[in-house]
Design an enzyme around this catalytic site. Structure first.
Site, PDB file in Angstrom:
ATOM      1  N   THR A  53       0.810  -1.216   0.000  1.00 52.35           N
ATOM      2  CA  THR A  53       0.000   0.000   0.000  1.00 52.35           C
ATOM      3  C   THR A  53       0.844   1.266   0.000  1.00 52.35           C
ATOM      4  O   THR A  53       0.332   2.361   0.271  1.00 52.35           O
ATOM      5  CB  THR A  53      -0.936   0.004   1.222  1.00 52.35           C
ATOM      6  N   GLU A  54       2.119   1.147  -0.320  1.00 49.64           N
ATOM      7  CA  GLU A  54       3.024   2.294  -0.248  1.00 49.64           C
ATOM      8  C   GLU A  54       2.579   3.452  -1.146  1.00 49.64           C
ATOM      9  O   GLU A  54       2.566   4.613  -0.719  1.00 49.64           O
ATOM     10  CB  GLU A  54       4.453   1.866  -0.618  1.00 49.64           C
ATOM     11  N   LEU A  55       2.221   3.153  -2.395  1.00 50.24           N
ATOM     12  CA  LEU A  55       1.859   4.245  -3.288  1.00 50.24           C
ATOM     13  C   LEU A  55       0.575   4.933  -2.850  1.00 50.24           C
ATOM     14  O   LEU A  55       0.408   6.135  -3.041  1.00 50.24           O
ATOM     15  CB  LEU A  55       1.735   3.749  -4.735  1.00 50.24           C
ATOM     16  N   GLY A  98       1.642   7.388  -0.527  1.00 54.95           N
ATOM     17  CA  GLY A  98       2.430   8.454  -1.122  1.00 54.95           C
ATOM     18  C   GLY A  98       3.921   8.339  -0.948  1.00 54.95           C
ATOM     19  O   GLY A  98       4.643   9.341  -1.013  1.00 54.95           O
TER      20      GLY A  98
END
Length: 244
Positions: free
Chosen positions: A123-125, A128
């Site tokens: 879920t990094e993107l 941000g």
């Protein structure tokens, strides 16, 4: 922070750090230290206490700590993930609940992954932030061509879907998870320890070579983005959205 129990020479390491085992500097520092402490174990089972295996990076600590914290945190993240990934003995993940972002990478660093519930994903993107080199290459090793969609779509997978792409090897009932993980670890111990360690090293050597090539240019860029005021504000907004 990490509880240790030993079952017939197999070390069971249980993340026990707050309600969701969020990855902060202290927990990441404890990972290689604990693996060193159980270096004589025939194998390792890694699991979590409570409802999560690990919900990922403690983003509040990133926001509150600012650039000085990030500069310590990101190298510790890489060291911890590599300590699991390159540990010479068999390492089995018993994923007892949500394994998100850094928690997903921590599970992927293990040789075999069993899961009993929750979701798993990168879920990094969505938060941000970009990937440092080590987590990205560990994930590439674990899921191959599925990596692009996992990173760029930043979604969460069910255990069944994760099994379909090879991220999870077996889906088991919650009350059978530890028993199944110990059985898989015992099975991996069938090979002589030095043979297993060498085979594991050979399989992971291309990953280490890619890391050594990419880190000098990619990691400073990642650190700059993680440390920026824009990222700090983005993370504040993201954390606020999770509280709604």
């Amino acid at each position: 922070m990490i509880d240790i129990a030993v079952h017939d020479g197999i070390a069971v390491l249980t993340l026990n750090h707050g309600p969701v085992n969020a990855l902060d500097l202290e927990l990441l520092t404890a990972v290689p230290e604990t693996l060193t402490a159980v270096a004589d174990a025939r194998a390792v089972v890694l699991t979590g206490q409570g409802r999560s295996f690990s919900a990922g990076v403690d983003l509040k600590r990133i926001v509150d700590g600012g650039p000085r914290y990030v500069e310590k945190f990101l190298p510790a993240l890489s060291v911890a993930m590599l300590a699991v990934f390159e540990h010479p003995a068999p390492v089995v993940a018993a994923v007892n609940g949500h394994a998100l972002a850094g928690g997903c990478v921590l599970a992927a660093a293990c040789d075999v992954r069993l899961m009993s519930g929750g979701t798993i994903g990168l879920t990094e993107l969505a938060a941000g932030v970009p990937f440092p080199t080590v987590p990205l290459e560990i994930m590439r090793h674990a899921v191959g061509p599925a990596l692009d969609s996992m990173v760029l779509e930043a979604g969460r997978l069910t255990p069944e879907r994760a099994r379909e792409i090879g991220l999870v090897h077996e889906v088991v009932e919650p009350d059978q998870l530890l028993t199944a993980a110990l059985a898989r670890a015992e099975g991996l111990c069938a090979a002589p320890a030095d043979v297993y360690a060498m085979s594991k090293f050979q399989l992971r050597r291309p990953v280490r070579e890619r890391i050594d090539t990419a880190q000098p240019s990619d990691d400073p860029r990642a650190t700059k983005i993680w440390s920026s005021e824009r990222t700090n504000q983005t993370l504040r907004t993201y954390l606020e959205s999770l509280r709604r």
